[in-house]
Design a protein around this motif. Structure first.
Motif, short mmCIF file in Angstrom:
data_model
loop_
_atom_site.label_atom_id
_atom_site.label_comp_id
_atom_site.label_asym_id
_atom_site.label_seq_id
_atom_site.Cartn_x
_atom_site.Cartn_y
_atom_site.Cartn_z
N PRO A 318 0.87 -1.42 0.23
CA PRO A 318 0.15 -0.16 0.06
C PRO A 318 0.92 1.13 -0.40
N VAL A 319 0.23 2.08 -0.77
CA VAL A 319 1.38 3.65 -0.66
C VAL A 319 0.02 4.86 0.13
N PHE A 320 0.61 5.53 0.80
CA PHE A 320 0.62 6.99 0.84
C PHE A 320 0.89 8.10 -0.28
N ASP A 347 -4.32 10.13 2.05
CA ASP A 347 -5.00 8.47 1.93
C ASP A 347 -3.74 7.57 1.77
N MET A 348 -3.92 6.26 2.62
CA MET A 348 -3.28 4.72 1.67
C MET A 348 -4.18 4.35 0.88
N ILE A 349 -3.24 3.95 -0.55
CA ILE A 349 -3.62 3.42 -1.18
C ILE A 349 -3.35 1.90 -1.06
N ALA A 350 -4.55 0.90 -1.77
CA ALA A 350 -3.39 -0.61 -1.37
C ALA A 350 -3.36 -0.87 -2.45
N TYR A 354 -7.41 -1.77 -5.71
CA TYR A 354 -8.20 -1.55 -4.50
C TYR A 354 -8.79 -0.15 -4.05
N GLY A 355 -7.71 0.65 -4.48
CA GLY A 355 -8.16 2.46 -3.88
C GLY A 355 -7.82 2.32 -2.74
N GLU A 356 -8.34 3.49 -2.37
CA GLU A 356 -8.50 4.41 -1.12
C GLU A 356 -8.83 3.65 0.20
#
Ligand code: 4AD
Ligand code: MG
Length: 433
Positions: A318-320, A347-350, A354-356
């Motif tokens: 996941p990326v912030f 926001d943490m993006i999966a 799968y998005g935020e």
């Protein structure tokens, strides 16, 4: 001899012994000499084998005539079965039909989504839905485990509120006797008050968004985990998030092996999800998108699903995405030092589209600035009086976040749409069942 009454989850304790299980008949195959019963009891699924030559004739006839989803008491001897993922089967020697089901609507053939959604009260019984619900439960269990171990206190914010933390356009309005009220769209403001009383707190509860979005990521009613921490600043907040998400992933990998197998989830992608997670600023994300050929977005715009997916694809964790423009985020976010136009949020993006899954930030703790922001957002009414007062009596830097449970379950389970991750989804145009 007394027969041990047990459940499918516990049969491993009774290898080579006779047991009695209350179960439903999920599916069945039979020939003239043998019947294979797929039995489920809620705790799991097990194959029951009925051999004609080894049981009284009426037992074999009952097995052959039992219909899908009939309820039964089944007795038999537990046997190890190395070939099945479950590891055990039941050599059946007795069947008592409790209720014979007639024409169960969900047959083993393929059904369309709308049909399955209309029959959600029954669809929940399927092997796949069972697996998703077990994973959801494990994520909830691991959430309580994580926050309790870290010294957080569980606090329950109200559902009926007078405030709108995430903007007024998506509120479910209702009447509170003579007053106007809304169903909670986030417990955050109350959790901020709780953090000033208890230090580190978390909530877990339903939230409501009257969003006219019809996507694989949107529910009208969804469940959110909202931690809030006094004296935690921007970077402290991200640390909690990456450790929390790593914890739930590792818990599901450890405790839901069978469920992940049932869902055909590629677990190699989950195994590498361990803190720390990468970070990219909003500024750099815009540059990255331009390099990738997205000419439809400029600095100041919010990201859409394709943008988030493109950014997430550059990472295997996941990326912030951090420091969004102030103008597109809620009123309560703390501006960055020396850069008023962006806020200390992430926001943490999966991965895997799968998005935020998390939105969070450091909160404004300066009374004057918060008052100004509330006015700018047209929220300066009595409903926020108590929220402002938190900044008058020992205000401190503090931060928190909200993790959307259903999006997280969808990602970890590898299911496409959030409608399968909550027992009874509330969607645009769906309040039944
Ligand atoms: O980003 P959101 O709107 O943030 C808040 O509500 C903050 N007040 C949370 C906080 O800081 N305490 O929502 C948080 C998360 C999103 O990242 C997403 O996972 C989920 O909630 N979410 C939804 N899930 C399903 N359907 C929807 N309509 C959702 N809206 C948000
Ligand atoms: Mg958000």
């Amino acid at each position: 001899m007394t027969v041990n009454k047990t459940t499918i989850a516990e049969v491993y304790k009774y290898v080579d012994q006779e047991v009695k299980i209350g179960a439903w008949l999920a599916n069945k195959r039979s020939s003239g000499k043998i019947a294979f019963l797929q039995l489920r009891d809620g705790t799991g699924f097990i194959q029951g084998v009925v051999v004609k030559s080894e049981v009284p004739d009426e037992v074999f006839q009952t097995a052959k005539s039992a219909t899908q989803e009939s309820s039964l008491y089944v007795t038999g001897v537990v046997q190890k079965d190395e070939r099945s993922p479950f590891g055990y089967e039941l050599l059946v020697n007795g069947i008592e039909v409790i209720q014979q089901a007639v024409d169960y609507p969900i047959t083993p053939k393929e059904h369309g989504t709308e049909f399955l959604m209309d029959n959600r009260h029954l669809w929940l019984r399927s092997r796949r839905q069972h697996a998703v619900m077990k994973i959801r439960n494990e994520i909830i269990r691991a959430t309580y485990e994580f926050f309790n171990e870290q010294g957080f206190v569980k606090v329950d914010p109200p559902i009926l509120t007078g405030s709108a933390p995430e903007g007024t356009s998506e509120l479910f309005a209702t009447k509170y006797f003579d007053e106007d009220a809304y169903l909670s769209q986030s417990g955050q403001l109350y959790m901020e008050a709780a953090a000033m009383a208890l230090g580190k707190v978390f909530s877990f509860g339903p939230t409501f968004r009257a969003e006219k979005s019809k996507t694989r990521r949107h529910l009208i009613e969804f469940w959110m985990i909202e931690p809030e921490m006094a004296f935690y600043e921007f970077e402290d907040n991200l640390k909690v998030q990456e450790e929390y998400v790593s914890h739930i992933i590792q818990a599901v990998l450890k405790n839901c092996k069978l469920e992940l197998h049932t869902l055909g989830r590629d677990t190699s992608k989950l195994e590498q999800i361990k803190a720390p997670f990468p970070r990219i600023s909003y500024d750099d994300a815009i540059k990255f998108l331009h390099e990738k050929g997205f000419n439809d977005i400029e600095w100041g715009d919010d990201f859409g699903a394709p943008h988030e997916t493109a950014i997430a694809e550059a990472y295997d964790k996941p990326v912030f995405i951090t420091h969004y423009p102030t103008a597109i985020k809620p009123f309560y976010m703390q501006p960055a030092k020396d850069r008023e136009e962006v806020v200390l949020c992430a926001d943490m993006i999966a991965p895997e589209g799968y998005g935020e899954i998390i939105g969070g930030s450091q909160r404004i703790h300066d009374h004057g600035l918060l008052k100004q922001r509330l006015e700018e957002h047209g929220l300066s009414n009595d409903a926020y009086k108590w929220y402002l007062e938190l900044r008058q009596y020992g205000s401190v830097p503090h931060s928190g976040f909200g993790l959307g449970l259903e999006r997280t379950v969808a990602w970890i389970s590898g299911v496409e749409h959030v409608r399968e991750t909550i027992p009874f989804p509330r969607l645009l145009n769906r309040l039944y069942p």
